[in-house]
Scaffold this active site. Structure first.
Site, PDB file in Angstrom:
ATOM      1  N   HIS A 110      40.039  30.473  37.692  1.00 23.50           N
ATOM      2  CA  HIS A 110      39.283  31.656  37.724  1.00 23.50           C
ATOM      3  C   HIS A 110      40.345  32.802  37.452  1.00 23.50           C
ATOM      4  O   HIS A 110      41.211  33.011  38.170  1.00 23.50           O
ATOM      5  CB  HIS A 110      38.733  31.748  39.187  1.00 23.50           C
ATOM      6  CG  HIS A 110      38.042  32.993  39.501  1.00 23.50           C
ATOM      7  ND1 HIS A 110      38.582  33.803  40.578  1.00 23.50           N
ATOM      8  CD2 HIS A 110      37.060  33.779  39.056  1.00 23.50           C
ATOM      9  CE1 HIS A 110      37.885  35.029  40.715  1.00 23.50           C
ATOM     10  NE2 HIS A 110      37.022  34.793  39.853  1.00 23.50           N
ATOM     11  N   HIS A 132      41.945  42.503  36.123  1.00 27.96           N
ATOM     12  CA  HIS A 132      41.139  42.218  37.193  1.00 27.96           C
ATOM     13  C   HIS A 132      41.690  43.019  38.374  1.00 27.96           C
ATOM     14  O   HIS A 132      42.742  43.185  38.976  1.00 27.96           O
ATOM     15  CB  HIS A 132      41.642  40.932  37.637  1.00 27.96           C
ATOM     16  CG  HIS A 132      40.817  40.362  38.777  1.00 27.96           C
ATOM     17  ND1 HIS A 132      41.370  39.719  40.057  1.00 27.96           N
ATOM     18  CD2 HIS A 132      39.460  40.735  39.343  1.00 27.96           C
ATOM     19  CE1 HIS A 132      40.258  39.403  41.060  1.00 27.96           C
ATOM     20  NE2 HIS A 132      39.132  39.926  40.575  1.00 27.96           N
TER      21      HIS A 132
END
Length: 332
Positions: free
Chosen positions: A54, A131
């Site tokens: 992830h 992110h």
């Protein structure tokens, strides 16, 4: 970064090192697909059990990076007004991986979660990953590294999930797709029915690219539609497992899909745990998540899993456990 990875990160006053486990897994899982029982070579990829990471690229987030344009205006303002407090806080809750891309592939990860962005004010063709903050690594360099790894492992197949696309114009999408085509060439599997390993090997295909932009997918047969990701958005392990079990009860998609065992912090948790990080929150909870993983079964059934993606690859036996689930297909 390499030295920091070798030393590991502190947890509860101790040290968590992934170096020894990583070296062991590299020896056992680097070519796991070609080492599967031949009966599994004719199983479509969406019925196999495949380990994934992830937010794959967060091992190389840039501590000096601006906050992502997709984050709230308040957070962006705080990063400018109180950068010494805001930026370190954001950074420690953004990192989800410690192993670099080659190490992740070496330990057996075959689904890569690649969140692509064009940084505002950045060079015209420089694409990064993101992110909350942006990476030091460039997309083109990373894709080249993946291609070189595949060249040394000709029977391994990777699924690249290109998504997010912050700040991407149509021209930048075309540029990225052209990079994908040039770098991977004949390794790319064209869109169609989900193939088996034997079919991929026969054609020399090693790369399935899912792409979250529908317009680009319609223009390029080398791109596959976006792969569904079951994201629970939960702090507590029990809540995340309950969410995943609910999704299974509804029924799996008849395509490649991801069950994410990644926990997610919320503002309340961050404010009440000022000394913690995503890694400190996640690592103590991995054994419970691992127990759930070991109970899963791949295959075509409505409650079956396919790709399972997690955080902090190499910190436990997650990858090996996901791969071993394929043995259950042999009992059918």
């Amino acid at each position: 970064m390499g030295q920091a990875q070798a030393q590991g990160s502190p947890l509860m006053g101790g040290q968590v090192s992934t170096s020894s486990s990583c070296q062991h897994l590299c020896c056992t899982n680097a070519d796991w697909m070609s080492q599967l029982c031949p009966r599994l070579w004719d199983v479509p990829l969406h019925h196999l059990s495949i380990p994934g990471s992830h937010d794959t690229m967060t091992y190389c987030l840039n501590k000096k990076s601006p906050i992502s344009q997709k984050e709230s205006q308040l957070l962006q303002l705080l990063s400018k007004v109180l950068p010494c407090i805001t930026c370190p806080l954001v950074f420690k809750w953004s990192v989800t991986q410690v192993l670099n891309i080659t190490e992740q592939l070496d330990v057996g990860v075959r689904y890569l979660d690649l969140r692509v962005a064009h940084m505002a004010g950045g060079s015209e063709k420089n694409l990064h990953f993101v992110h909350m903050v942006y990476t030091t690594a460039l997309v083109e360099d990373t894709l080249t590294e993946i291609s070189e790894w595949l060249g040394n492992h000709p029977q391994e197949v990777v699924i690249l999930a290109c998504r997010n696309f912050e700040g991407m114009t149509e021209d930048l999408h075309e540029y990225l797709v052209s990079c994908i085509k040039i770098i991977f060439g004949d390794m790319l599997c064209p869109r169609g029915e989900v193939p088996t390993l034997r079919q991929l090997w026969a054609c020399g295909h090693q790369v399935v690219v899912s792409y979250e932009d529908e317009g680009s997918v319609s223009r390029h047969r080398e791109l596959w539609p976006s792969i569904p990701y079951w994201w629970g958005n939960k702090v507590k392990t029990s809540d995340l497992i309950q969410y995943l079990e609910f999704k299974k009860s509804v029924g799996r998609p008849d395509q490649l899909f991801v069950a994410g065992i990644n926990l997610t912090e919320n503002l309340l948790y961050v404010l009440t745990h000022p000394a913690e990080s995503l890694q400190r929150m996640t690592l103590p909870r991995l054994p419970c998540l691992e127990a759930w993983v070991r109970e899963q079964c791949p295959g075509p059934g409505s409650r079956c899993t396919n790709i399972i993606a997690g955080d902090f690859i190499g910190a436990d036996d997650f990858v090996s456990n996901v791969i071993r689930l394929n043995d259950k297909l042999l009992r059918c």
